[in-house]
Motif scaffolding. Structure first.
Motif, PDB file in Angstrom:
ATOM      1  N   ARG A   1       0.744  -1.246  -0.010  1.00  0.00           N
ATOM      2  CA  ARG A   1       0.039   0.082  -0.111  1.00  0.00           C
ATOM      3  C   ARG A   1       0.901   1.373   0.053  1.00  0.00           C
ATOM      4  N   ILE A   2       0.369   2.340  -0.521  1.00  0.00           N
ATOM      5  CA  ILE A   2       1.084   3.522  -0.553  1.00  0.00           C
ATOM      6  C   ILE A   2       0.940   4.206   1.007  1.00  0.00           C
ATOM      7  N   VAL A   3       2.262   4.350   1.584  1.00  0.00           N
ATOM      8  CA  VAL A   3       2.293   5.229   2.590  1.00  0.00           C
ATOM      9  C   VAL A   3       2.883   6.716   2.609  1.00  0.00           C
ATOM     10  N   ASP A   4       3.135   7.101   1.679  1.00  0.00           N
ATOM     11  CA  ASP A   4       3.558   8.518   1.244  1.00  0.00           C
ATOM     12  C   ASP A   4       3.892   8.677  -0.072  1.00  0.00           C
ATOM     13  N   HIS A   5       3.837   9.841  -0.380  1.00  0.00           N
ATOM     14  CA  HIS A   5       4.282  10.238  -1.593  1.00  0.00           C
ATOM     15  C   HIS A   5       4.759  11.785  -1.566  1.00  0.00           C
ATOM     16  N   ASP A   6       5.675  12.025  -2.641  1.00  0.00           N
ATOM     17  CA  ASP A   6       6.015  13.371  -2.736  1.00  0.00           C
ATOM     18  C   ASP A   6       6.948  13.714  -4.220  1.00  0.00           C
ATOM     19  N   GLU A   7       6.749  14.924  -4.671  1.00  0.00           N
ATOM     20  CA  GLU A   7       7.686  15.270  -5.824  1.00  0.00           C
ATOM     21  C   GLU A   7       9.243  14.965  -5.708  1.00  0.00           C
ATOM     22  N   ASP A   8       9.535  15.392  -4.225  1.00  0.00           N
ATOM     23  CA  ASP A   8      10.985  15.345  -3.952  1.00  0.00           C
ATOM     24  C   ASP A   8      11.394  14.265  -3.182  1.00  0.00           C
ATOM     25  N   LEU A   9      12.422  13.549  -3.752  1.00  0.00           N
ATOM     26  CA  LEU A   9      12.867  12.190  -3.287  1.00  0.00           C
ATOM     27  C   LEU A   9      13.504  12.277  -1.884  1.00  0.00           C
ATOM     28  N   GLY A  10      14.226  13.335  -1.800  1.00  0.00           N
ATOM     29  CA  GLY A  10      14.915  13.352  -0.407  1.00  0.00           C
ATOM     30  C   GLY A  10      13.943  13.531   0.824  1.00  0.00           C
ATOM     31  N   ARG A  11      12.970  14.481   0.505  1.00  0.00           N
ATOM     32  CA  ARG A  11      11.705  14.800   1.557  1.00  0.00           C
ATOM     33  C   ARG A  11      11.042  13.302   1.786  1.00  0.00           C
ATOM     34  N   LEU A  12      10.771  12.809   0.861  1.00  0.00           N
ATOM     35  CA  LEU A  12      10.027  11.357   0.915  1.00  0.00           C
ATOM     36  C   LEU A  12      10.746  10.329   1.817  1.00  0.00           C
ATOM     37  N   VAL A  13      11.998  10.173   1.292  1.00  0.00           N
ATOM     38  CA  VAL A  13      12.945   9.256   2.164  1.00  0.00           C
ATOM     39  C   VAL A  13      13.173   9.597   3.598  1.00  0.00           C
ATOM     40  N   ARG A  14      13.325  10.985   3.697  1.00  0.00           N
ATOM     41  CA  ARG A  14      13.407  11.399   5.224  1.00  0.00           C
ATOM     42  C   ARG A  14      12.177  10.814   6.239  1.00  0.00           C
ATOM     43  N   ARG A  15      11.047  11.317   5.471  1.00  0.00           N
ATOM     44  CA  ARG A  15       9.672  10.794   6.350  1.00  0.00           C
ATOM     45  C   ARG A  15       9.701   9.314   6.303  1.00  0.00           C
ATOM     46  N   VAL A  16       9.919   8.642   5.447  1.00  0.00           N
ATOM     47  CA  VAL A  16       9.528   7.292   5.460  1.00  0.00           C
ATOM     48  C   VAL A  16      10.335   6.467   6.213  1.00  0.00           C
ATOM     49  N   ARG A  17      11.833   7.076   6.352  1.00  0.00           N
ATOM     50  CA  ARG A  17      12.780   6.225   7.426  1.00  0.00           C
ATOM     51  C   ARG A  17      12.382   6.534   8.826  1.00  0.00           C
ATOM     52  N   GLU A  18      11.741   7.511   9.002  1.00  0.00           N
ATOM     53  CA  GLU A  18      11.273   8.171  10.446  1.00  0.00           C
ATOM     54  C   GLU A  18      10.066   7.087  10.816  1.00  0.00           C
TER      55      GLU A  18
END
Length: 79
Positions: free
Chosen positions: A41-58
């Motif tokens: 399932r989609i848990v997050d999305h963003d146009e900016d890869l860096g921002r997305l990765v930071r949120r997902v890693r948390e």
């Protein structure tokens, strides 16, 4: 006993299969964005890869999250 690496591989494969199966629906909603898939399932999305990765890693075990780009346009790789 099952290897942790095999378990991670299986989880990623399931996420990838779900991503491919649902790609046309994802394009309608997330065109031009990166998406994070966790447990099919989609848990997050963003146009900016860096921002997305930071949120997902948390929030999620990153080795069990598929992150990929969604686009109506075909991606061409120049080697």
């Amino acid at each position: 006993m099952r290897s942790e690496y095999l378990t991670i591989f299986d989880v990623q494969e399931q996420n990838w299969e779900w991503f491919k199966k649902n790609y046309s629906k994802l394009v309608g909603k997330f065109d031009g964005e990166y998406v994070a898939v966790f447990e099919r399932r989609i848990v997050d999305h963003d146009e900016d890869l860096g921002r997305l990765v930071r949120r997902v890693r948390e929030k999620f075990p990153f080795d069990r999250v598929l992150v990929d780009f969604v686009s109506r346009e075909k991606v061409v790789l120049v080697l």
